[in-house]
Design a protein around this motif. Sequence first.
Motif, PDB file in Angstrom:
ATOM      1  N   ASN A  34       2.477  16.126  -7.241  1.00 16.08           N
ATOM      2  CA  ASN A  34       1.217  16.595  -6.657  1.00 16.08           C
ATOM      3  C   ASN A  34       0.131  15.534  -6.742  1.00 16.08           C
ATOM      4  O   ASN A  34      -0.686  15.405  -5.832  1.00 16.08           O
ATOM      5  CB  ASN A  34       0.764  17.890  -7.340  1.00 16.08           C
ATOM      6  N   LYS A  35       0.130  14.758  -7.828  1.00 15.71           N
ATOM      7  CA  LYS A  35      -0.850  13.673  -7.950  1.00 15.71           C
ATOM      8  C   LYS A  35      -0.628  12.644  -6.844  1.00 15.71           C
ATOM      9  O   LYS A  35      -1.587  12.206  -6.190  1.00 15.71           O
ATOM     10  CB  LYS A  35      -0.737  13.006  -9.321  1.00 15.71           C
ATOM     11  N   TRP A  74      -2.552  20.084  -7.138  1.00 15.41           N
ATOM     12  CA  TRP A  74      -2.642  19.216  -8.309  1.00 15.41           C
ATOM     13  C   TRP A  74      -3.344  19.925  -9.468  1.00 15.41           C
ATOM     14  O   TRP A  74      -2.881  19.870 -10.612  1.00 15.41           O
ATOM     15  CB  TRP A  74      -3.367  17.926  -7.937  1.00 15.41           C
TER      16      TRP A  74
END
Length: 128
Positions: A34-35, A74
């Motif tokens: 997600n980052k 995130w």
Amino acid sequence: MYEINESEFDAYVAAIAAYRALTERTTYVMLQRNKHALKATIAACSNVERMGGSFRLLDQQTLGVTLTNELLNWLAAGTLYIENNASSIRSQFGEGSDELRRFWNANSRASQFEGFRFAEALRDYAQH
């Protein structure tokens, strides 16, 4: 060449195992993915901004929704990672353990940083 003795070797193996136990968790992998997705989306938005938004076929509203989605993914993955680690420590060492107390103390210290508090507030705002 420096050779290590058996106890040093065992200490390295134990340290590697502890590191792997944290970084190979599904929640950590999800947080990292997600980052990277968020960073890629921010880069795309930056490119649009740099070009003055003059891409012919670009739907800027869709890009904004995508950015919001990646940010929320995130933030949610970060919360899931923290809660998952707490649960793991709790099941391994117990509710009243020193390990769990130290974990929550570290989390509390992180809350002293503006960025951490901002991320928590943004996540809470977006989820409610």
